[in-house]
Design a protein around this motif. Structure first.
Motif, short mmCIF file in Angstrom:
data_model
loop_
_atom_site.label_atom_id
_atom_site.label_comp_id
_atom_site.label_asym_id
_atom_site.label_seq_id
_atom_site.Cartn_x
_atom_site.Cartn_y
_atom_site.Cartn_z
N LEU A 6 0.83 -1.19 0.00
CA LEU A 6 0.00 0.00 0.00
C LEU A 6 0.87 1.25 0.00
O LEU A 6 1.77 1.39 0.83
CB LEU A 6 -0.90 0.02 1.24
CG LEU A 6 -1.83 -1.19 1.44
CD1 LEU A 6 -2.46 -1.14 2.82
CD2 LEU A 6 -2.90 -1.21 0.36
N ASP A 8 0.44 5.53 -0.27
CA ASP A 8 -0.47 6.67 -0.29
C ASP A 8 -0.17 7.59 -1.47
O ASP A 8 0.98 7.68 -1.93
CB ASP A 8 -0.35 7.44 1.02
CG ASP A 8 -1.37 8.56 1.12
OD1 ASP A 8 -2.57 8.26 1.15
OD2 ASP A 8 -0.95 9.73 1.15
N GLN A 9 -1.18 8.29 -1.93
CA GLN A 9 -1.01 9.21 -3.05
C GLN A 9 -0.10 10.38 -2.72
O GLN A 9 0.46 11.03 -3.61
CB GLN A 9 -2.38 9.74 -3.50
CG GLN A 9 -3.14 10.48 -2.40
CD GLN A 9 -4.58 10.79 -2.80
OE1 GLN A 9 -5.12 10.19 -3.71
NE2 GLN A 9 -5.19 11.74 -2.09
N SER A 10 0.10 10.64 -1.43
CA SER A 10 0.97 11.74 -1.03
C SER A 10 2.45 11.36 -1.06
O SER A 10 3.32 12.23 -0.93
CB SER A 10 0.61 12.21 0.38
OG SER A 10 0.91 11.21 1.34
N THR A 41 2.65 10.69 9.95
CA THR A 41 1.69 9.80 9.29
C THR A 41 2.41 8.74 8.45
O THR A 41 3.36 9.06 7.72
CB THR A 41 0.75 10.61 8.38
OG1 THR A 41 0.09 11.61 9.15
CG2 THR A 41 -0.28 9.70 7.72
N ILE A 43 2.70 6.58 5.30
CA ILE A 43 2.23 6.78 3.92
C ILE A 43 2.57 5.60 3.01
O ILE A 43 2.30 5.66 1.81
CB ILE A 43 2.79 8.09 3.34
CG1 ILE A 43 4.32 8.12 3.42
CG2 ILE A 43 2.20 9.30 4.06
CD1 ILE A 43 4.95 9.34 2.75
N SER A 261 -2.42 7.15 6.98
CA SER A 261 -3.16 7.82 5.92
C SER A 261 -4.46 7.07 5.63
O SER A 261 -4.45 5.86 5.42
CB SER A 261 -2.31 7.89 4.65
OG SER A 261 -3.09 8.34 3.57
N SER A 262 -5.55 7.79 5.63
CA SER A 262 -6.86 7.17 5.39
C SER A 262 -6.98 6.64 3.97
O SER A 262 -7.76 5.73 3.69
CB SER A 262 -7.98 8.17 5.67
OG SER A 262 -7.83 9.33 4.85
N HIS A 263 -6.20 7.20 3.05
CA HIS A 263 -6.28 6.78 1.65
C HIS A 263 -5.65 5.40 1.43
O HIS A 263 -5.96 4.73 0.45
CB HIS A 263 -5.60 7.81 0.75
CG HIS A 263 -6.22 9.17 0.82
ND1 HIS A 263 -7.49 9.44 0.36
CD2 HIS A 263 -5.75 10.34 1.32
CE1 HIS A 263 -7.78 10.72 0.56
NE2 HIS A 263 -6.74 11.29 1.14
N MET A 264 -4.75 4.99 2.33
CA MET A 264 -4.09 3.69 2.16
C MET A 264 -5.00 2.53 2.55
O MET A 264 -4.81 1.41 2.09
CB MET A 264 -2.81 3.62 3.00
CG MET A 264 -1.63 4.29 2.38
SD MET A 264 -0.09 3.65 3.06
CE MET A 264 -0.29 3.95 4.80
N ARG A 265 -5.92 2.79 3.46
CA ARG A 265 -6.85 1.76 3.92
C ARG A 265 -6.13 0.54 4.49
O ARG A 265 -6.41 -0.60 4.12
CB ARG A 265 -7.79 1.34 2.79
CG ARG A 265 -8.68 2.47 2.29
CD ARG A 265 -9.62 2.02 1.19
NE ARG A 265 -10.45 3.13 0.73
CZ ARG A 265 -11.35 3.03 -0.26
NH1 ARG A 265 -11.52 1.87 -0.88
NH2 ARG A 265 -12.06 4.09 -0.62
#
Length: 284
Positions: A6, A8-10, A41, A43, A261-265
């Motif tokens: 995983l 993250d987009q960041s 965080t 990522i 990061s919430s986007h990584m789930r």
């Protein structure tokens, strides 16, 4: 266990020199995560399960050399080696020139194929002296020149002691479950009175060592909190059986020292199973 990868987009590959990379090596494979210390965080997270019984760690070497994120430069690289071959030495007794002598108090120090290294556990005012296979040490050192090595007591004990700061006067037993062994850390009035590892093959082995520690330390089963780490749900046989004897037993929560990061789930179960990896940056 299947492979997890995983990102993250960041995540920005052009600024990884501002990130922290934490890597965990265990009997079940290799896992790693990337922390952005500016936002505190995580990522990136990956878990690559495999069994590597070769004398020179061929599979481990392949993963280290092939995983794309492990080829980038980082501000800090932390390598966590899971092993029971470690001993905690009070700072007042620690002497870097006597590593072999101190290590030999609890483990064989005659093996020529190991490297001994130590990291201070600040909140315990002690040094974690441990061994790592020489091939692994040099393999990692070659790829990450400024890497810092740790054994899993370091993040586990630091995390337990941090959590105890609001529990004055209480007794707490922390149990960290691994594939073939588990760690016990017992705190009384915010001070560590036990830190040890126990090998186990069967459920009864696990129960025996835990209950024996209760007896030897004169812990009150009704008053002592028991927190299990490395277990992701209450259907785990170790938890279910222990709960019959110790009603205060509960499963730990994910780290509160860092964010995800919430986007990584990232699955909640992974946050619990890889607790030492995600807490490793506490040791910096």
């Amino acid at each position: 266990m299947t492979k997890t990868y995983l990102v993250d987009q960041s995540f920005d590959a052009s600024i990884t020199t501002s990130y922290f990379l934490s890597i965990r090596s265990s009997s079940g494979g290799l896992s790693f995560c990337v922390l952005d210390p500016v936002t505190n965080t995580y990522i990136a997270f990956a878990n690559i399960p495999f069994v590597d019984k070769s004398a020179d760690g061929i599979k481990t070497q392949e993963v280290l050399l092939q995983e794309e994120l492990l080829q980038l430069p980082y501000k800090k690289v932390l390598f966590l080696y899971e092993s029971t071959k470690a001993t905690l030495v009070p700072s007042a007794l620690y002497d870097q020139s006597k590593h072999h002598e101190l290590f030999a108090l609890n483990h064989s120090a005659t093996d020529d194929e190991i490297e001994l290294t130590a990291q201070k556990i600040r909140m315990a005012d002690a040094w974690n002296l441990f061994s790592i296979p020489r091939f692994m040490y040099h393999l990692v050192k070659t790829q990450f020149e400024s890497v810092s090595f740790y054994q899993h007591y370091s993040p586990f004990v630091e995390t337990c002691l941090l959590a105890s700061q609001k529990k004055q006067g209480e007794s707490v037993m922390h149990i960290s479950v691994h594939e073939h062994f588990f760690d016990l850390v017992v705190l009384k009035n915010r001070k560590m009175v036990l830190c040890n590892s126990y090998n186990y093959k069967h459920l009864n082995d696990f129960l025996y060592f835990v209950l024996f520690a209760f007896e030897q330390l004169a812990l009150d089963a009704k008053q002592t909190q028991v927190i299990l780490h490395g277990i992701s749900n209450k259907q785990n046989p170790l938890y279910k059986e222990l709960k019959k004897y110790l009603q205060q037993a509960n499963i730990s929560k994910a780290t509160t020292q860092f964010k995800f990061s919430s986007h990584m789930r990232i699955q909640e179960s992974d946050k619990l199973l890889f607790h030492n990896l995600f807490n490793l940056a506490i040791c910096v």
